[in-house]
Design a protein around this motif. Structure first.
Motif, mmCIF file in Angstrom:
data_model
loop_
_atom_site.group_PDB
_atom_site.id
_atom_site.type_symbol
_atom_site.label_atom_id
_atom_site.label_comp_id
_atom_site.label_asym_id
_atom_site.label_seq_id
_atom_site.Cartn_x
_atom_site.Cartn_y
_atom_site.Cartn_z
ATOM 1 N N THR A 1 6.486 48.591 -121.381
ATOM 2 C CA THR A 1 6.283 49.796 -120.576
ATOM 3 C C THR A 1 7.074 50.964 -121.148
ATOM 4 O O THR A 1 6.562 52.079 -121.300
ATOM 5 C CB THR A 1 6.703 49.544 -119.116
ATOM 6 N N THR A 2 8.342 50.698 -121.496
ATOM 7 C CA THR A 2 9.186 51.743 -122.076
ATOM 8 C C THR A 2 8.629 52.211 -123.414
ATOM 9 O O THR A 2 8.578 53.418 -123.698
ATOM 10 C CB THR A 2 10.626 51.224 -122.259
ATOM 11 N N GLY A 3 8.196 51.259 -124.246
ATOM 12 C CA GLY A 3 7.652 51.613 -125.555
ATOM 13 C C GLY A 3 6.433 52.504 -125.454
ATOM 14 O O GLY A 3 6.293 53.481 -126.205
ATOM 15 N N ARG A 4 5.552 52.205 -124.518
ATOM 16 C CA ARG A 4 4.334 53.010 -124.368
ATOM 17 C C ARG A 4 4.644 54.393 -123.797
ATOM 18 O O ARG A 4 4.014 55.386 -124.173
ATOM 19 C CB ARG A 4 3.326 52.265 -123.491
ATOM 20 N N VAL B 1 11.977 50.597 -130.503
ATOM 21 C CA VAL B 1 11.209 50.061 -129.372
ATOM 22 C C VAL B 1 9.736 50.437 -129.517
ATOM 23 O O VAL B 1 8.837 49.620 -129.282
ATOM 24 C CB VAL B 1 11.770 50.585 -128.031
ATOM 25 N N ILE B 2 9.479 51.673 -129.943
ATOM 26 C CA ILE B 2 8.094 52.109 -130.151
ATOM 27 C C ILE B 2 7.439 51.270 -131.243
ATOM 28 O O ILE B 2 6.312 50.788 -131.092
ATOM 29 C CB ILE B 2 8.048 53.605 -130.533
ATOM 30 N N ASP B 3 8.151 51.069 -132.357
ATOM 31 C CA ASP B 3 7.594 50.309 -133.487
ATOM 32 C C ASP B 3 7.221 48.891 -133.078
ATOM 33 O O ASP B 3 6.170 48.376 -133.466
ATOM 34 C CB ASP B 3 8.598 50.258 -134.645
ATOM 35 N N THR B 4 8.080 48.244 -132.311
ATOM 36 C CA THR B 4 7.854 46.838 -131.986
ATOM 37 C C THR B 4 6.826 46.631 -130.883
ATOM 38 O O THR B 4 6.281 45.537 -130.743
ATOM 39 C CB THR B 4 9.168 46.155 -131.561
ATOM 40 N N THR B 5 6.532 47.662 -130.109
ATOM 41 C CA THR B 5 5.588 47.484 -129.001
ATOM 42 C C THR B 5 4.232 48.127 -129.245
ATOM 43 O O THR B 5 3.231 47.711 -128.668
ATOM 44 C CB THR B 5 6.160 48.063 -127.687
ATOM 45 N N ALA C 1 8.276 37.426 -118.298
ATOM 46 C CA ALA C 1 7.598 38.235 -117.280
ATOM 47 C C ALA C 1 8.355 39.529 -117.007
ATOM 48 O O ALA C 1 7.749 40.588 -116.818
ATOM 49 C CB ALA C 1 7.445 37.432 -115.993
ATOM 50 N N SER C 2 9.682 39.451 -117.013
ATOM 51 C CA SER C 2 10.471 40.654 -116.736
ATOM 52 C C SER C 2 10.848 41.404 -118.006
ATOM 53 O O SER C 2 10.671 42.621 -118.100
ATOM 54 C CB SER C 2 11.741 40.285 -115.957
ATOM 55 N N THR C 3 11.331 40.680 -119.030
ATOM 56 C CA THR C 3 11.844 41.358 -120.221
ATOM 57 C C THR C 3 10.743 42.039 -121.031
ATOM 58 O O THR C 3 10.909 43.176 -121.489
ATOM 59 C CB THR C 3 12.598 40.369 -121.123
ATOM 60 N N GLN C 4 9.606 41.371 -121.224
ATOM 61 C CA GLN C 4 8.540 41.981 -122.013
ATOM 62 C C GLN C 4 7.874 43.124 -121.261
ATOM 63 O O GLN C 4 7.452 44.113 -121.862
ATOM 64 C CB GLN C 4 7.500 40.925 -122.408
ATOM 65 N N PHE C 5 7.792 42.995 -119.944
ATOM 66 C CA PHE C 5 7.165 44.065 -119.166
ATOM 67 C C PHE C 5 7.929 45.373 -119.336
ATOM 68 O O PHE C 5 7.344 46.419 -119.632
ATOM 69 C CB PHE C 5 7.094 43.685 -117.688
ATOM 70 N N GLY D 1 21.399 55.568 -131.123
ATOM 71 C CA GLY D 1 20.632 55.379 -129.897
ATOM 72 C C GLY D 1 19.191 55.831 -130.051
ATOM 73 O O GLY D 1 18.259 55.163 -129.596
ATOM 74 N N TYR D 2 19.001 56.980 -130.718
ATOM 75 C CA TYR D 2 17.653 57.498 -130.937
ATOM 76 C C TYR D 2 16.870 56.570 -131.863
ATOM 77 O O TYR D 2 15.678 56.303 -131.641
ATOM 78 C CB TYR D 2 17.733 58.901 -131.536
ATOM 79 N N GLU D 3 17.539 56.048 -132.895
ATOM 80 C CA GLU D 3 16.884 55.103 -133.800
ATOM 81 C C GLU D 3 16.440 53.853 -133.046
ATOM 82 O O GLU D 3 15.383 53.283 -133.325
ATOM 83 C CB GLU D 3 17.834 54.719 -134.940
ATOM 84 N N SER D 4 17.255 53.426 -132.073
ATOM 85 C CA SER D 4 16.892 52.255 -131.270
ATOM 86 C C SER D 4 15.635 52.524 -130.452
ATOM 87 O O SER D 4 14.769 51.654 -130.305
ATOM 88 C CB SER D 4 18.046 51.865 -130.343
ATOM 89 N N LEU D 5 15.517 53.745 -129.918
ATOM 90 C CA LEU D 5 14.321 54.103 -129.157
ATOM 91 C C LEU D 5 13.080 54.095 -130.052
ATOM 92 O O LEU D 5 12.011 53.618 -129.646
ATOM 93 C CB LEU D 5 14.496 55.485 -128.518
ATOM 94 N N LEU D 6 13.218 54.615 -131.268
ATOM 95 C CA LEU D 6 12.098 54.573 -132.208
ATOM 96 C C LEU D 6 11.734 53.129 -132.536
ATOM 97 O O LEU D 6 10.561 52.793 -132.730
ATOM 98 C CB LEU D 6 12.446 55.336 -133.490
#
Length: 221
Positions: A189-192, A215-219, A181-185, A208-213
């Protein structure tokens, strides 16, 4: 190291992107994979080394050991209502939804009493698990096993994921949903939000930037 499970016949109901992603590994491990979906994925199935069937009854005629309901949480009940559930007696039924209490309760309510139930959440997908499933979390809840002999089917199915060196996380459906409920939210939200910035890879990306990309890929993907 886990020993190799006996070859199983695995039916994937919902042979879209995620179903095909799972099928690729199942086939590589030597299992017989049967696909069925609303759309025609017969060509994709053939390329993966799987078999494709137009109807659920045709799939069940093959006497699968495991039936995997590979559908979204939104369509799960509709899919189950249209499925010949009475033919799932003495069969292991598995879901792969990202929430667990709802599919658990639905399967307990709708499946025959003699059907075994395993709730799972592979916490990765075609992007994050593209090259390997090693160390990626696989959450599972053995909800119901009707007898000791059928426990072997459950154990062999779980062993598939152990052989891929997933991080195995046995957990009740209630515990899973409480954590999720907390972790996926926050992750989704961050990915979108990041996706709305139209970020792209550059030749000088930091970790760090690759990690942000990522997050986008996985969400979003």
């Amino acid at each position: 190291m886990a020993t190799h499970p006996r070859p199983q016949t695995l039916a994937i109901i919902g042979f879209g992107n995620f179903g095909q992603f799972l099928a690729k590994t199942f086939v590589r491990q030597g299992h017989r994979v049967l696909g069925q979906s609303r759309s025609d994925y017969s060509t994709a199935a053939k390329e993966l080394g799987a078999e494709y069937f137009k109807t659920a009854d045709e799939v069940l005629d093959q006497n699968p050991d495991v039936v995997i309901l590979c559908t979204s949480i939104m369509s799960l009940k509709t899919v189950m209502k249209k499925f010949p559930l009475q033919r799932l007696e003495d069969c292991l039924v598995v879901d792969v939804c990202s929430v667990k209490e709802y599919p658990r309760d639905l399967m307990m309510e709708m499946l025959p009493p003699s059907a075994d139930i395993l709730c799972t959440h592979p916490m990765f997908g075609p992007e994050s698990g593209k090259h390997s499933w090693k160390d990626l979390p696989f959450v599972y809840d053995v909800v119901r096993v009707c007898n000791e002999e059928r426990q072997k089917v459950v154990d062999d199915f779980v062993l598939i994921w152990e052989l891929e060196q997933c991080s195995m996380v046995p957990m009740t459906s209630k515990e899973h949903d409480s954590f999720a409920a907390s972790t996926q939210f926050i992750t989704h939200t961050t990915g979108r939000m990041l996706a709305g910035l139209n970020l792209t890879s550059t030749p000088i990306d930091t970790k760090g930037y690759e990690s942000l990309l990522g997050v986008i890929d996985t969400t979003i993907s």
